[in-house]
Every structure is written in structure tokens, then in C-alpha cells.
Design an enzyme around this catalytic site. Structure first.
Site, PDB file in Angstrom:
ATOM      1  N   TYR A  89       0.828  -1.212   0.000  1.00 60.37           N
ATOM      2  CA  TYR A  89       0.000   0.000   0.000  1.00 60.37           C
ATOM      3  C   TYR A  89       0.863   1.263   0.000  1.00 60.37           C
ATOM      4  O   TYR A  89       0.430   2.316  -0.451  1.00 60.37           O
ATOM      5  CB  TYR A  89      -0.896   0.034   1.241  1.00 60.37           C
ATOM      6  N   LYS A  96       2.907 -15.288   2.667  1.00 58.17           N
ATOM      7  CA  LYS A  96       3.028 -16.090   1.440  1.00 58.17           C
ATOM      8  C   LYS A  96       4.512 -16.416   1.281  1.00 58.17           C
ATOM      9  O   LYS A  96       5.156 -16.089   0.271  1.00 58.17           O
ATOM     10  CB  LYS A  96       2.459 -15.291   0.255  1.00 58.17           C
ATOM     11  N   ASP A 131      -6.321  -6.699   4.548  1.00 61.19           N
ATOM     12  CA  ASP A 131      -7.463  -6.057   3.882  1.00 61.19           C
ATOM     13  C   ASP A 131      -8.407  -7.126   3.354  1.00 61.19           C
ATOM     14  O   ASP A 131      -9.619  -7.084   3.582  1.00 61.19           O
ATOM     15  CB  ASP A 131      -6.944  -5.180   2.736  1.00 61.19           C
ATOM     16  N   ASP A 164     -12.258  -8.625   5.134  1.00 63.56           N
ATOM     17  CA  ASP A 164     -13.567  -8.614   4.460  1.00 63.56           C
ATOM     18  C   ASP A 164     -14.183 -10.010   4.520  1.00 63.56           C
ATOM     19  O   ASP A 164     -15.375 -10.173   4.782  1.00 63.56           O
ATOM     20  CB  ASP A 164     -13.431  -8.204   2.982  1.00 63.56           C
TER      21      ASP A 164
HETATM   22  C1  IPM Z   1     -10.302  -0.908   4.210  1.00 62.84           C
HETATM   23  C2  IPM Z   1     -10.553  -0.377   2.826  1.00 62.84           C
HETATM   24  C3  IPM Z   1      -9.398   0.517   2.436  1.00 62.84           C
HETATM   25  C4  IPM Z   1      -8.144  -0.327   2.461  1.00 62.84           C
HETATM   26  C5  IPM Z   1      -9.572   1.222   1.077  1.00 62.84           C
HETATM   27  C6  IPM Z   1     -10.855   2.019   1.012  1.00 62.84           C
HETATM   28  C7  IPM Z   1      -8.380   2.071   0.743  1.00 62.84           C
HETATM   29  O1  IPM Z   1     -10.766  -1.414   1.935  1.00 62.84           O
HETATM   30  O2  IPM Z   1     -10.143  -0.104   5.137  1.00 62.84           O
HETATM   31  O3  IPM Z   1     -10.264  -2.131   4.358  1.00 62.84           O
HETATM   32  O4  IPM Z   1      -7.861  -1.057   1.508  1.00 62.84           O
HETATM   33  O5  IPM Z   1      -7.415  -0.243   3.446  1.00 62.84           O
HETATM   34 MG    MG Z   2     -10.883  -3.328   2.842  1.00 64.28          MG
END
Ligand code: IPM
Ligand code: MG
Length: 356
Positions: free
Chosen positions: A143, A192, A248, A252
Site C-alpha cells: 500500500y 506467502k 485487507d 472482508d
Molecule cells: C479498508 C478499505 C481501504 C483499504 C480502502 C478504502 C483504501 O478497503 O479499510 O479495508 O484497503 O485499506
Molecule cells: Mg478493505
């Protein structure tokens, strides 16, 4: 009476509606537990681009640094999709994480008993109770690594770089070990390492630290395997520590196991105490302004702020238990149940406050 100064970054899409409910809920908790909350708004993301031309104005950074803590809604939306990469709303979010040195992102994935049927997983897979904490590195890796574009023999290319130093790995791993010590003493480090050099350094560094935490059972998983294990045997996990991009993705996935991403809070912490608190979900521009948003993840992020930054654990617990009670009485659209009335974002906020 203690007064806490909180910077509020409402952001875009459903951000303003959900943050509004969280602010009112924090105020209510303060009235009950003897502290007051002063909020100051600052701009971040698309709304900041519209007002100032950039997603993260210096004033916002200053405002967050001066505050006791920061509460954030969500940023982004189709309106700003054509902005250059470094001026997108998301760049503002990464920028504020970086500027405040918030290297540790705690993302709990828990199942609320009332929402078991909302989980896409079978009951026998979820088991009695699911409580996973993902500790995501937040200010390094791909990132923040070098990126760019070029052209060779008429062929355009682009690249991003995954890079981690021992000190970056050590400070996030330490958070992972510390959180494991406070919970069930199991830490799974995800990488990984069968492919990536940065992951091999990650794995070795975490292993070296394990001696300092003899009570913690440390395991390692490759990220692809971890993604699979999360849906076939999530009960095995207590704390997961991983890099920015893997965290990330896995957070999710883990959040959906719990029924709705609209329920999950997160805390981003640095070396100091103040931190930044935000829901795991995004700005959901498609439902902004319709009243369909679920404010609970943001309200629960407010509870995390009370616990981790403001040291008001009783007020935090009061909010969390009020959320549980509210779920017995009504639901927002994302967690609708045929037996219960469906309520708006605002009504859900009011219901939670009624139970504080
Ligand atoms: C999160 C989001 C962010 C990330 C995006 C919106 C930049 O997906 O906070 O998980 O990838 O960190
Ligand atoms: Mg995210």
C-alpha cells in the site's frame, strides 16, 4: 468532569449518516457515565476533494493530531473515480493512517447470536461462538511501497512493491502477541512465504519473537490456505496477524462470516493513545441518503474508542450491550429478519440509545 475532544471525519456516501448516529450514541454514553464529548468535524476523502481539491487537507491532519481520538465514517464513491490515483478519496484514507502513524489495525470478527442465521456458513461450521481478531499491518507493505508506470517496446507496464523491514514486522507482531495474551493465547501469522521474500522475512521475524511469549501458541499459514480455513474451520482462529494487503482481504472475508459487514468495527492504533476508529465497511454510495445504512459498525467503533483510547470501559460495554438488545427488537435492511420490524439508520441509532 472529563471532556474528550474528538475529531470527526464523516467522509462520503453513507459516512455522514452513520457517524451522526455514533456521535449521538457516544454523547448518550457520556451522560450516563460522567464524561462529555466535544466533536469537531474535518474533511477527508471525496468531500475534501470537492471543498479543497485534495482528499487530505493539512488542516485535517492537524485536527486529528490535536484530538483525543478520531472517528471516521467511510470515503469514496463513483463521483471521484476519475481522479488520478494519488488524489482519490482512498489516498486520503491511506494518508491519514500514515500521517498519524497508525500501524496496527484491529478488526474483530464476532458473531452476534441473533445474527447466526445471517451468516452464509452452516451452523456446525461456526460452532458455539465465533470470535476472531485480525491484526492488520496498516502503514507499510504494498500500500505504501514504491509504485509507478513505464513503457518498454511500446508495452505499457505498472508495478507496486511489497516491502517490510524487521522493525515494521516486529511492532505489528508485538501487537498480535499482546492481543493473543489478552485472549485465548493463539496467534496465527499469515504470509506467502513460499513465494515472497518479504514474507520469508516476516515469518522469521515473528518466529524469533515467539520466545518472548512462551504462553502463546504460534502457527503460520499461507494466505491462500488461511482464506480457505476461514470458511471451512473458522473456529481454529483466535488472533491473526498479517500484512496490510492480506489483512485487507482476509478481514472482508472474516467479516462476512459474521453475517453482515455492516456490523463490524475497527480500531487503528499507533504508538500514542489516540487512534482512529472506523467501520470495516465502505461508503456504500448506492444506498446513501436512503436511510438503509446500518450504523451499528460505526457505533461499535465508538465503543472501541471508549475502550482503547479514552479508557472508559464501562461506557464501552454499555454501548455494546445496547447494540445486542437493539438487535432483539429491530433490524436494518442488511440484517433484516421476517420476525422483526425493519428500521432506518436513524431509528436504529435511537433504539441503541434507548438501551443505554
Ligand atoms: C479498508 C478499505 C481501504 C483499504 C480502502 C478504502 C483504501 O478497503 O479499510 O479495508 O484497503 O485499506
Ligand atoms: Mg478493505
Amino acid at each position: 468532569m472529563n471532556t474528550y475532544h474528538i475529531t470527526v471525519l464523516k467522509g462520503d456516501g453513507i459516512g455522514p449518516e452513520i457517524v451522526e448516529e455514533a456521535m449521538k450514541t457516544l454523547k448518550k454514553a457520556g451522560e450516563k457515565y460522567g464524561f462529555s464529548m466535544e466533536f469537531r468535524e474535518a474533511l477527508l476523502g471525496g468531500s475534501a476533494i470537492d471543498a479543497t481539491g485534495v482528499p487530505l487537507p493539512q488542516e485535517t491532519i492537524d485536527c486529528c493530531k490535536a484530538a483525543d481520538s478520531t472517528l471516521l465514517g467511510a470515503v469514496g464513491g463513483p463521483k471521484w473515480d476519475n481522479q488520478p490515483g494519488n488524489n482519490r478519496p482512498e489516498a486520503g484514507l491511506l494518508g491519514i493512517r500514515g500521517a498519524l502513524g497508525l500501524f496496527a489495525n484491529l478488526r474483530p470478527a464476532v458473531i452476534f447470536p441473533q445474527l447466526r442465521e445471517a451468516s452464509p456458513l452452516k451452523s456446525k461450521i461456526i460452532g458455539e461462538n465465533l470470535d476472531i481478531l485480525i491484526v492488520r499491518e496498516l502503514t507499510g507493505g504494498i500500500y505504501f511501497g514504491e509504485r509507478g508506470r513505464g513503457e518498454k517496446n511500446g508495452n505499457i507496464y505498472a508495478y507496486d512493491t511489497e516491502k517490510y523491514s524487521v522493525s515494521e514486522i516486529r511492532r505489528i507482531a508485538r501487537k498480535g502477541f499482546e492481543m493473543a495474551m489478552k485472549r485465548n493465547k493463539k496467534l496465527c501469522s499469515v504470509d506467502k512465504a513460499n513465494v515472497l521474500e518479504s514474507s520469508r522475512l516476516w515469518r522469521k521475524t515473528v518466529a524469533d519473537m515467539a520466545e518472548e511469549y512462551p504462553e502463546v501458541e504460534l502457527t503460520n499459514l499461507y494466505v491462500d490456505n488461511c482464506a480457505m480455513q476461514l470458511v471451512c474451520n473458522p473456529k481454529q482462529f483466535d488472533v491473526i496477524v498479517t500484512s496490510n494487503i492480506f489483512g485487507d482481504i482476509l478481514s472482508d472475508e472474516a467479516s462476512m462470516i459474521s453475517g453482515s459487514i455492516g456490523m463490524l468495527a475497527s480500531a487503528s492504533l499507533g504508538a500514542g493513545k489516540s487512534g482512529l476508529y472506523e467501520p470495516v465497511h465502505g461508503s456504500a454510495p448506492d444506498i446513501a441518503g436512503t436511510g438503509k445504512a446500518n450504523p451499528l459498525a460505526t457505533i461499535l467503533s465508538g465503543a472501541m474508542m471508549l475502550r482503547y483510547s479514552l479508557e472508559e470501559p464501562e461506557a464501552a460495554e454499555a454501548i455494546e450491550s445496547a447494540v445486542t438488545k437493539a438487535l432483539d427488537h429491530a433490524r436494518t435492511a442488511d440484517i433484516a429478519s421476517p420476525q422483526l420490524p425493519q428500521v432506518s439508520c436513524k431509528e436504529m441509532g435511537e433504539l441503541v440509545r434507548k438501551f443505554i
